[in-house]
Structures are given as structure tokens and as C-alpha cells.
Design a protein around this motif. Structure first.
Motif, mmCIF file in Angstrom:
data_model
loop_
_atom_site.group_PDB
_atom_site.id
_atom_site.type_symbol
_atom_site.label_atom_id
_atom_site.label_comp_id
_atom_site.label_asym_id
_atom_site.label_seq_id
_atom_site.Cartn_x
_atom_site.Cartn_y
_atom_site.Cartn_z
ATOM 1 N N UNK A 25 -4.598 12.762 25.113
ATOM 2 C CA UNK A 25 -5.395 11.902 24.137
ATOM 3 C C UNK A 25 -6.056 13.068 23.363
ATOM 4 N N UNK A 26 -5.362 13.766 22.619
ATOM 5 C CA UNK A 26 -6.375 14.719 21.585
ATOM 6 C C UNK A 26 -7.074 14.065 20.719
ATOM 7 N N UNK A 27 -6.830 12.825 20.261
ATOM 8 C CA UNK A 27 -7.785 12.245 19.521
ATOM 9 C C UNK A 27 -9.093 11.716 19.877
ATOM 10 N N UNK A 28 -9.044 11.808 21.412
ATOM 11 C CA UNK A 28 -10.236 11.186 21.872
ATOM 12 C C UNK A 28 -11.121 12.078 22.786
ATOM 13 N N UNK A 29 -10.314 13.253 23.078
ATOM 14 C CA UNK A 29 -10.911 14.336 23.749
ATOM 15 C C UNK A 29 -10.911 15.815 23.437
ATOM 16 N N UNK A 30 -11.857 16.497 23.584
ATOM 17 C CA UNK A 30 -11.587 18.181 23.082
ATOM 18 C C UNK A 30 -12.300 18.711 24.291
ATOM 19 N N UNK A 31 -12.254 19.838 24.253
ATOM 20 C CA UNK A 31 -12.838 20.622 25.093
ATOM 21 C C UNK A 31 -13.946 21.594 24.401
ATOM 22 N N UNK A 33 -16.284 25.421 24.204
ATOM 23 C CA UNK A 33 -15.823 26.962 24.642
ATOM 24 C C UNK A 33 -15.562 27.360 25.982
ATOM 25 N N UNK A 34 -16.348 26.350 26.705
ATOM 26 C CA UNK A 34 -16.103 26.770 28.306
ATOM 27 C C UNK A 34 -15.056 25.921 28.880
ATOM 28 N N UNK A 35 -14.328 25.095 28.251
ATOM 29 C CA UNK A 35 -13.066 24.528 28.537
ATOM 30 C C UNK A 35 -13.617 23.041 29.071
ATOM 31 N N UNK A 36 -14.959 22.716 29.185
ATOM 32 C CA UNK A 36 -15.551 21.605 29.655
ATOM 33 C C UNK A 36 -15.016 20.342 28.598
ATOM 34 N N UNK A 37 -14.783 19.190 29.082
ATOM 35 C CA UNK A 37 -14.477 17.967 28.320
ATOM 36 C C UNK A 37 -15.526 17.466 27.165
ATOM 37 N N UNK A 38 -15.333 17.292 26.221
ATOM 38 C CA UNK A 38 -16.150 16.589 25.257
ATOM 39 C C UNK A 38 -15.227 15.265 24.763
ATOM 40 N N UNK A 39 -16.068 14.291 24.879
ATOM 41 C CA UNK A 39 -15.520 13.082 24.310
ATOM 42 C C UNK A 39 -15.743 12.789 22.680
ATOM 43 N N UNK A 40 -14.612 12.996 22.059
ATOM 44 C CA UNK A 40 -15.001 12.843 20.448
ATOM 45 C C UNK A 40 -14.810 11.608 19.773
ATOM 46 N N UNK A 50 -5.877 6.819 25.986
ATOM 47 C CA UNK A 50 -6.932 6.957 26.656
ATOM 48 C C UNK A 50 -6.915 6.672 28.245
ATOM 49 N N UNK A 51 -6.500 5.628 28.600
ATOM 50 C CA UNK A 51 -6.256 5.241 30.147
ATOM 51 C C UNK A 51 -5.397 6.132 30.664
ATOM 52 N N UNK A 52 -4.397 6.653 29.986
ATOM 53 C CA UNK A 52 -3.281 7.469 30.524
ATOM 54 C C UNK A 52 -4.044 8.971 30.900
ATOM 55 N N UNK A 53 -5.039 9.395 30.041
ATOM 56 C CA UNK A 53 -5.633 10.648 30.137
ATOM 57 C C UNK A 53 -6.785 10.302 31.390
ATOM 58 N N UNK A 54 -7.249 9.456 31.386
ATOM 59 C CA UNK A 54 -8.346 8.928 32.581
ATOM 60 C C UNK A 54 -7.440 9.084 33.785
ATOM 61 N N UNK A 55 -6.264 8.385 33.933
ATOM 62 C CA UNK A 55 -5.376 8.371 35.112
ATOM 63 C C UNK A 55 -4.943 9.902 35.496
#
Length: 71
Positions: A25-31, A33-40, A50-55
Motif C-alpha cells: 500500500x504505497x499510497x498509505x505507507x512510506x519509509x 531514511x532508516x527504513x522505519x514505517x511512516x504513515x502518509x 491498507x488492511x492487506x498491508x497490516x495483515x
């Protein structure tokens, strides 16, 4: 009129940086510089992705909740 609104959250302390969320879900999440998730997009239009990404999150860092959205 009201409808259910999906809300996405991420626990950055639990994230291991696998990147599955961004691939799913690239429209929902990003990373960062350290590779840690960011909710966009905390309230995504593509709720299925989004649900699939969570799963698919291997660390369990992602979650979704639903609430009532007023239209």
C-alpha cells in the motif's frame, strides 16, 4: 449520514523495516531514511490495500481501527 472510516496507525518502535507495507500500500505507507514505517495517509481510500498491508506486516507494527465518519 454516517459511514465507517478506516484509520491506520503504526508503532515505529516495533517496525523492523521490512517494507512490506510500502510494497502492498504505497499510497498509505512510506519509509524514512532508516527504513522505519511512516504513515502518509491515516484515512486511506484504498481500505483493502491498507488492511492487506497490516495483515502482511511481519513485526505487527501496523494496526487499523474504524470509527464513524460524519458526511
Amino acid at each position: 449520514m454516517s459511514a465507517e472510516q478506516l484509520h491506520v496507525q503504526a508503532d515505529r518502535d516495533v517496525c523492523i523495516g521490512a517494507g512490506m507495507c510500502v510494497l502492498t500500500a504505497g499510497a498509505v505507507f512510506d519509509q524514512d531514511d532508516d527504513g522505519i514505517v511512516v504513515v502518509v495517509d491515516e484515512t486511506p481510500a484504498d481500505e483493502d490495500a491498507a488492511r492487506q498491508a497490516v495483515a502482511n506486516c511481519p513485526s505487527g507494527a501496523l494496526s487499523v481501527t474504524t470509527g464513524v465518519k460524519q458526511n
